[in-house]
Design a protein around this motif. Structure first.
Motif, PDB file in Angstrom:
ATOM      1  N   SER A 127       0.848  -1.196   0.000  1.00  0.00           N
ATOM      2  CA  SER A 127       0.000   0.000   0.000  1.00  0.00           C
ATOM      3  C   SER A 127       0.881   1.243   0.000  1.00  0.00           C
ATOM      4  CB  SER A 127      -0.905   0.010   1.231  1.00  0.00           C
ATOM      5  OG  SER A 127      -1.778  -1.096   1.230  1.00  0.00           O
ATOM      6  N   ILE A 128       0.609   2.159  -0.931  1.00  0.00           N
ATOM      7  CA  ILE A 128       1.355   3.410  -1.032  1.00  0.00           C
ATOM      8  C   ILE A 128       0.340   4.549  -1.113  1.00  0.00           C
ATOM      9  CG2 ILE A 128       3.254   2.221  -2.212  1.00  0.00           C
ATOM     10  CD1 ILE A 128       2.325   3.550  -4.817  1.00  0.00           C
ATOM     11  N   PRO A 129       0.758   5.804  -0.969  1.00  0.00           N
ATOM     12  CA  PRO A 129      -0.213   6.903  -1.028  1.00  0.00           C
ATOM     13  C   PRO A 129      -1.055   6.918  -2.299  1.00  0.00           C
ATOM     14  CG  PRO A 129       1.864   7.691  -0.140  1.00  0.00           C
ATOM     15  CD  PRO A 129       2.105   6.280  -0.575  1.00  0.00           C
ATOM     16  N   ALA A 130      -0.479   6.488  -3.420  1.00  0.00           N
ATOM     17  CA  ALA A 130      -1.198   6.544  -4.695  1.00  0.00           C
ATOM     18  C   ALA A 130      -2.154   5.379  -4.902  1.00  0.00           C
ATOM     19  CB  ALA A 130      -0.203   6.586  -5.855  1.00  0.00           C
ATOM     20  N   GLY A 131      -2.092   4.356  -4.057  1.00  0.00           N
ATOM     21  CA  GLY A 131      -2.961   3.202  -4.228  1.00  0.00           C
ATOM     22  C   GLY A 131      -2.322   1.939  -3.685  1.00  0.00           C
ATOM     23  N   ILE A 132      -2.707   0.809  -4.252  1.00  0.00           N
ATOM     24  CA  ILE A 132      -2.197  -0.493  -3.821  1.00  0.00           C
ATOM     25  C   ILE A 132      -1.424  -1.098  -4.987  1.00  0.00           C
ATOM     26  CG2 ILE A 132      -2.811  -2.792  -2.979  1.00  0.00           C
ATOM     27  CD1 ILE A 132      -5.481  -1.435  -1.985  1.00  0.00           C
ATOM     28  N   VAL A 133      -0.124  -1.272  -4.800  1.00  0.00           N
ATOM     29  CA  VAL A 133       0.719  -1.844  -5.851  1.00  0.00           C
ATOM     30  C   VAL A 133       0.614  -3.363  -5.796  1.00  0.00           C
ATOM     31  CG1 VAL A 133       3.041  -2.026  -6.810  1.00  0.00           C
ATOM     32  CG2 VAL A 133       2.306   0.103  -5.713  1.00  0.00           C
ATOM     33  N   ILE A 134       0.408  -3.968  -6.958  1.00  0.00           N
ATOM     34  CA  ILE A 134       0.260  -5.418  -7.085  1.00  0.00           C
ATOM     35  C   ILE A 134       1.246  -5.880  -8.149  1.00  0.00           C
ATOM     36  CG2 ILE A 134      -1.344  -7.282  -7.685  1.00  0.00           C
ATOM     37  CD1 ILE A 134      -3.607  -5.187  -6.907  1.00  0.00           C
ATOM     38  N   ALA A 135       2.136  -6.802  -7.788  1.00  0.00           N
ATOM     39  CA  ALA A 135       3.183  -7.231  -8.721  1.00  0.00           C
ATOM     40  C   ALA A 135       3.285  -8.751  -8.726  1.00  0.00           C
ATOM     41  CB  ALA A 135       4.529  -6.618  -8.336  1.00  0.00           C
ATOM     42  N   GLY A 136       3.246  -9.323  -9.928  1.00  0.00           N
ATOM     43  CA  GLY A 136       3.382 -10.767 -10.054  1.00  0.00           C
ATOM     44  C   GLY A 136       2.164 -11.502  -9.540  1.00  0.00           C
ATOM     45  N   SER A 142      -1.364   0.722 -15.098  1.00  0.00           N
ATOM     46  CA  SER A 142      -0.306  -0.249 -15.372  1.00  0.00           C
ATOM     47  C   SER A 142       1.062   0.271 -14.953  1.00  0.00           C
ATOM     48  CB  SER A 142      -0.273  -0.589 -16.867  1.00  0.00           C
ATOM     49  OG  SER A 142      -1.464  -1.228 -17.256  1.00  0.00           O
ATOM     50  N   LEU A 143       1.891  -0.652 -14.494  1.00  0.00           N
ATOM     51  CA  LEU A 143       3.305  -0.413 -14.241  1.00  0.00           C
ATOM     52  C   LEU A 143       4.100  -1.328 -15.174  1.00  0.00           C
ATOM     53  CD1 LEU A 143       3.308  -0.357 -10.322  1.00  0.00           C
ATOM     54  CD2 LEU A 143       3.621   1.608 -11.835  1.00  0.00           C
ATOM     55  N   PRO A 144       5.392  -1.087 -15.338  1.00  0.00           N
ATOM     56  CA  PRO A 144       6.180  -1.984 -16.196  1.00  0.00           C
ATOM     57  C   PRO A 144       6.121  -3.431 -15.704  1.00  0.00           C
ATOM     58  CG  PRO A 144       7.416   0.010 -15.686  1.00  0.00           C
ATOM     59  CD  PRO A 144       6.194   0.041 -14.823  1.00  0.00           C
ATOM     60  N   ASP A 145       6.126  -4.366 -16.641  1.00  0.00           N
ATOM     61  CA  ASP A 145       6.150  -5.783 -16.284  1.00  0.00           C
ATOM     62  C   ASP A 145       7.419  -6.126 -15.520  1.00  0.00           C
ATOM     63  OD1 ASP A 145       3.783  -6.107 -17.596  1.00  0.00           O
ATOM     64  OD2 ASP A 145       4.572  -7.413 -19.183  1.00  0.00           O
ATOM     65  N   LEU A 146       7.324  -7.137 -14.675  1.00  0.00           N
ATOM     66  CA  LEU A 146       8.506  -7.714 -14.048  1.00  0.00           C
ATOM     67  C   LEU A 146       9.341  -8.411 -15.116  1.00  0.00           C
ATOM     68  CD1 LEU A 146       6.720  -9.295 -10.955  1.00  0.00           C
ATOM     69  CD2 LEU A 146       8.154  -7.253 -10.937  1.00  0.00           C
ATOM     70  N   PRO A 147      10.620  -8.680 -14.844  1.00  0.00           N
ATOM     71  CA  PRO A 147      11.454  -9.358 -15.844  1.00  0.00           C
ATOM     72  C   PRO A 147      10.905 -10.715 -16.278  1.00  0.00           C
ATOM     73  CG  PRO A 147      12.823  -8.417 -14.114  1.00  0.00           C
ATOM     74  CD  PRO A 147      11.407  -8.258 -13.673  1.00  0.00           C
ATOM     75  N   GLU A 148      10.171 -11.390 -15.380  1.00  0.00           N
ATOM     76  CA  GLU A 148       9.552 -12.676 -15.715  1.00  0.00           C
ATOM     77  C   GLU A 148       8.414 -12.939 -14.744  1.00  0.00           C
ATOM     78  OE1 GLU A 148      12.093 -16.126 -14.906  1.00  0.00           O
ATOM     79  OE2 GLU A 148      13.361 -14.827 -13.681  1.00  0.00           O
ATOM     80  N   GLY A 149       7.594 -13.949 -15.050  1.00  0.00           N
ATOM     81  CA  GLY A 149       6.515 -14.319 -14.150  1.00  0.00           C
ATOM     82  C   GLY A 149       7.057 -14.683 -12.780  1.00  0.00           C
ATOM     83  N   LEU A 150       6.363 -14.230 -11.728  1.00  0.00           N
ATOM     84  CA  LEU A 150       6.893 -14.373 -10.374  1.00  0.00           C
ATOM     85  C   LEU A 150       5.735 -14.464  -9.388  1.00  0.00           C
ATOM     86  CD1 LEU A 150       9.673 -14.156  -8.774  1.00  0.00           C
ATOM     87  CD2 LEU A 150       9.064 -11.758  -8.433  1.00  0.00           C
ATOM     88  N   THR A 151       5.812 -15.414  -8.469  1.00  0.00           N
ATOM     89  CA  THR A 151       4.784 -15.553  -7.446  1.00  0.00           C
ATOM     90  C   THR A 151       5.422 -15.655  -6.070  1.00  0.00           C
ATOM     91  OG1 THR A 151       2.773 -16.794  -6.845  1.00  0.00           O
ATOM     92  CG2 THR A 151       4.679 -18.089  -7.559  1.00  0.00           C
ATOM     93  N   ASN A 152       4.641 -15.390  -5.045  1.00  0.00           N
ATOM     94  CA  ASN A 152       5.098 -15.499  -3.652  1.00  0.00           C
ATOM     95  C   ASN A 152       6.338 -14.652  -3.360  1.00  0.00           C
ATOM     96  OD1 ASN A 152       3.115 -17.379  -2.577  1.00  0.00           O
ATOM     97  ND2 ASN A 152       4.048 -18.890  -3.946  1.00  0.00           N
ATOM     98  N   ALA A 153       6.404 -13.473  -3.986  1.00  0.00           N
ATOM     99  CA  ALA A 153       7.455 -12.504  -3.682  1.00  0.00           C
ATOM    100  C   ALA A 153       6.934 -11.536  -2.622  1.00  0.00           C
ATOM    101  CB  ALA A 153       7.866 -11.755  -4.945  1.00  0.00           C
TER     102      ALA A 153
END
Length: 380
Positions: free
Chosen positions: A116-125, A150-161
């Protein structure tokens, strides 16, 4: 004269230490169930979610996505189901109230890195029924509706980070790729997102299911696990610190016990870690899976599968302890009292003056719909 000088130093040190002890507070946490996650579509009652996205924006609590086993437990042949529902709660004088607002994530998603950041909730992978996701985006509540940027994609698919924020920089630690746990440590400058995710110095060890917490410019990687091909997983008790002003990894005092899939929050100059899997049952099941994979005799294999199902069905639940780390003293202690139940693969967040832990896995394959609220109590 020298002896007198040393005595005075000792006396002053003892007095200072006594004052420090007198000023310290013993923390406890009062827990209450303040709401429940609603049933999924086509379900008459809620069976809860694990791996859901939990975050805060505009004084609202968001719970989204997640997984469960709606028909059968996994050892009975049940299939994991992924969701894209979003639930929004506002705080009431007592408990939480679900807002009558229907929305969906862009796709089914669970086990994402969330911050959670001031601009919203960041979700990655994260992951879903199609595999691992490289997508990253910000979920926001603006003018009475949810938007996704949208934010830039991660370098590859990633879970449980795990994901956190220091200043305007996002820091993403570890996770699992198709090749297993990774030691990558990535950053994204929110003021220059076009530059994409950049890789920093590697983590000291490959890790997924870790707790990532911050205090000022310091980032802490706490516990986690790494799967090992042909062997049981390594469950870590290591604690590592990275200071953005001094970008090297430093070992800190380890957890009292190895833990993975726990959650936590920062509380001034202390860190709190809730629940977690110590790995006893997890390792028993992994050993049996190894035996099953090596066994050629079908009758023997069936018996091993039956033994595995018995162990999973009788899962005792996860740790109910709350661990506290004093950053200045580099010491872990166990907070008096326990949580009502242990829960893993979920996230803890501050919602104003309360700690919120929504859903999670409470036994192998079993989720809870309960939303826990924890209020810190202090005594001299």
């Amino acid at each position: 004269m020298k002896k007198l000088f040393l005595y005075l130093i000792f006396l002053l040190t003892a007095i200072s230490f006594s004052k420090l002890q007198a000023q310290q507070h013993i923390q406890t946490i009062g827990w209450n169930v303040v709401a429940k996650i609603p049933p999924a579509p086509m379900q008459s009652q809620s069976i809860g979610l694990a791996g859901a996205i939990t975050g805060i924006h505009q004084h609202l609590l968001f719970i989204a996505g997640g997984t469960n086993f709606p028909d059968k437990m996994p050892w009975e042949g049940g299939k994991k189901k992924y969701y894209n529902d979003i639930f929004i709660y506002r705080k009431m004088a007592r408990g939480l109230a679900l807002r009558p607002y229907q929305a969906k994530l862009p796709f089914n998603l669970a086990y994402a890195a969330v911050c959670s950041i001031p601009a919203g909730i960041v979700i990655a992978g994260g992951e879903n029924e199609t595999g691992l996701s490289p997508k990253a985006f910000i979920m926001q509540w603006e003018n009475g509706k949810i938007t996704f940027n949208s934010l830039p994609d991660l370098p590859e698919g990633l879970t449980n980070a795990a994901l956190t924020l220091v200043g305007d920089i996002l820091y993403l630690a570890g996770g699992e790729t198709t090749g297993g746990a990774t030691d990558q440590f990535l950053t994204l400058d929110l003021k220059n997102t076009a530059a994409g995710w950049k890789r920093l110095i590697n983590l000291p060890q490959p890790v997924s299911h870790t707790v990532l917490l911050t205090a000022g410019t310091k980032i802490f990687v706490i516990g986690g696990r790494k799967g090992n091909s042909g062997d049981t997983s390594t469950i870590y008790k290591n604690v590592w610190m990275f200071d953005v002003k001094d970008p090297v990894w430093k070992a800190k005092t380890s957890l009292p016990v190895p833990l993975s899939a726990a959650c936590g929050v920062g509380a001034q100059q202390e860190l709190l870690v809730f629940s977690g899997d110590e790995g006893k049952t997890f390792h028993q099941v992994e050993r049996l899976i190894g035996e099953i994979n090596r066994e050629k005799d079908e009758e023997r294999k069936a018996k091993l599968n039956q033994s595995k199902a018995v162990i999973q069905a009788a899962h005792p639940g996860f740790s109910r302890k709350v661990l506290k780390y004093d950053i200045a003293r580099n010491v872990w202690t166990v907070i008096p009292g326990t949580m009502p139940y242990g829960t893993v693969t979920t996230k803890a967040v501050w919602f104003e003056n309360e700690i919120i832990i929504a859903g999670g896995e409470i036994k192998a394959g079993v989720r809870t719909p309960k939303i826990l609220s924890g209020k810190i109590k202090t005594t001299k």
